[in-house]
Write a protein that holds these residues in place. Structure first.
Motif: not given
Length: 332
Positions: A18-24, A49-54, A80-94
């Motif tokens: 399936v396709y992911l939806p637009y990142d809204l 970012p919005n997928l990670m936040a959801a 976009l330092s703040r957004l990047a840090r929030e987004t990548f910090a949400r991964f349990r594993l990288v």
């Protein structure tokens, strides 16, 4: 979707493509509530970012695997330092492809990235595609084949000029496989403008002896094109596009000629150069001359191909390492 069906169709209802939806935000939440995943696995660079936040809000653990990040992309994220840090910090594993990738990912917010290597080294060339490439070769015969693989806009014209300018061009077949299918007809028109005889894969017949350029206007057959080739000019490296993955060509035991722009695949490219499986050139003209030189030097060509195959095999194991890290994250 055709590629997904070919790869996973035999699993039936166990795999849904399936396709992911637009990142809204509301679309991502709706998507997650519908499918209720127990684990999210993001490949390489597809970070939204919005997928990670959801996922974070709905307690869906996420992993970023086979992760790569060029220095150029890292600098863009840091704007976009703040957004990047929030987004990548949400991964349990990288799980990063290399130590350099891991360091850059940590710099933009990833928590404790680990190095697992590049999963693409574990790929096996599809047997059906290899068989198809051998069929093409049987029809072409002893005529040498130069493959321009995964070319990008602006690269085909200098390749055609360099090919035409070489005194031995009428002894060889140039196969061009554009990276994007929407460009097939435009590339065909470029070939037509040179006066070179054009054949197309979509015509469903291998190139006849009077065809000078064969356009690979098909999808999912890259391994077949590598199999039929004698030498590969890697697209995406001659203009600043960042390169293309050269591992499949190495696995097929084909010498790879690279341009100066490989920043999206820098680790693999440098490793292939060190292994003497690839050569780098500043211009398409230099590379085309080198391609013809290799066509006339079978021992060197075969040595580079063998080095590439060994290089691809030597770097395997990333898939197993990645799966071991993913297993503890699966919920319930």
């Amino acid at each position: 979707r055709e590629t997904a069906r070919a790869l996973f169709g035999h699993h039936g209802d166990r795999v849904h493509s399936v396709y992911l939806p637009y990142d809204l935000p509301w679309l991502q939440r709706r998507f997650l509530r519908h499918f209720q995943p127990r684990l999210g696995v993001v490949m390489e660079t597809e970070v939204w970012p919005n997928l990670m936040a959801a996922c974070n809000a709905l307690d869906v653990p996420c992993a970023l695997v086979n992760a790569r990040l060029s220095e150029r992309s890292a600098r863009r994220y840091l704007r976009l330092s703040r957004l990047a840090r929030e987004t990548f910090a949400r991964f349990r594993l990288v799980a990063a492809q290399s130590a350099a990738d891991a360091a850059r990912l940590k710099r933009i917010g990833a928590s404790a990235p680990v190095v697992t290597g590049n999963i693409k080294f574990d790929m096996a060339l599809p047997a059906a595609a290899v068989a198809l490439g051998r069929e093409w070769r049987a029809t072409i015969g002893a005529r040498p084949v130069i493959l321009a693989a995964s070319t990008r806009e602006g690269e085909e014209a200098p390749m055609l000029d360099a090919f035409t300018a070489h005194p031995a061009h009428d002894t060889a077949l140039l196969v061009i496989v554009p990276r994007h299918p929407q460009r097939f007809d435009a590339v065909a028109a470029q070939v037509g403008a040179t006066g070179l005889r054009l054949g197309r894969r979509s015509a469903a017949a291998p190139p006849s002896p009077d065809v000078a350029v064969w356009l690979g206007d098909s999808m999912g057959e890259m391994a077949a094109y590598y199999t039929v080739a004698d030498v590969v000019l890697m697209g995406g490296t001659w203009l600043p596009f960042g390169g293309q993955n050269l591992i499949e060509s190495c696995a097929a035991a084909r010498p790879v000629l690279l341009g100066p722009h490989t920043y999206n695949f820098s680790e693999a490219s440098e490793a292939a150069l060190t292994a003497q499986a690839a050569l780098r050139f500043e211009t398409v003209d230099e590379a085309m001359r080198a391609a013809f030189d290799l066509l006339g030097d079978a021992p060197r060509r075969q040595a580079m191909g063998a080095a590439g195959q060994h290089f691809a095999q030597q770097h395997g194991g990333a898939t197993a390492r990645t799966l071991d890290l993913l297993k503890p994250l699966i919920k319930g």
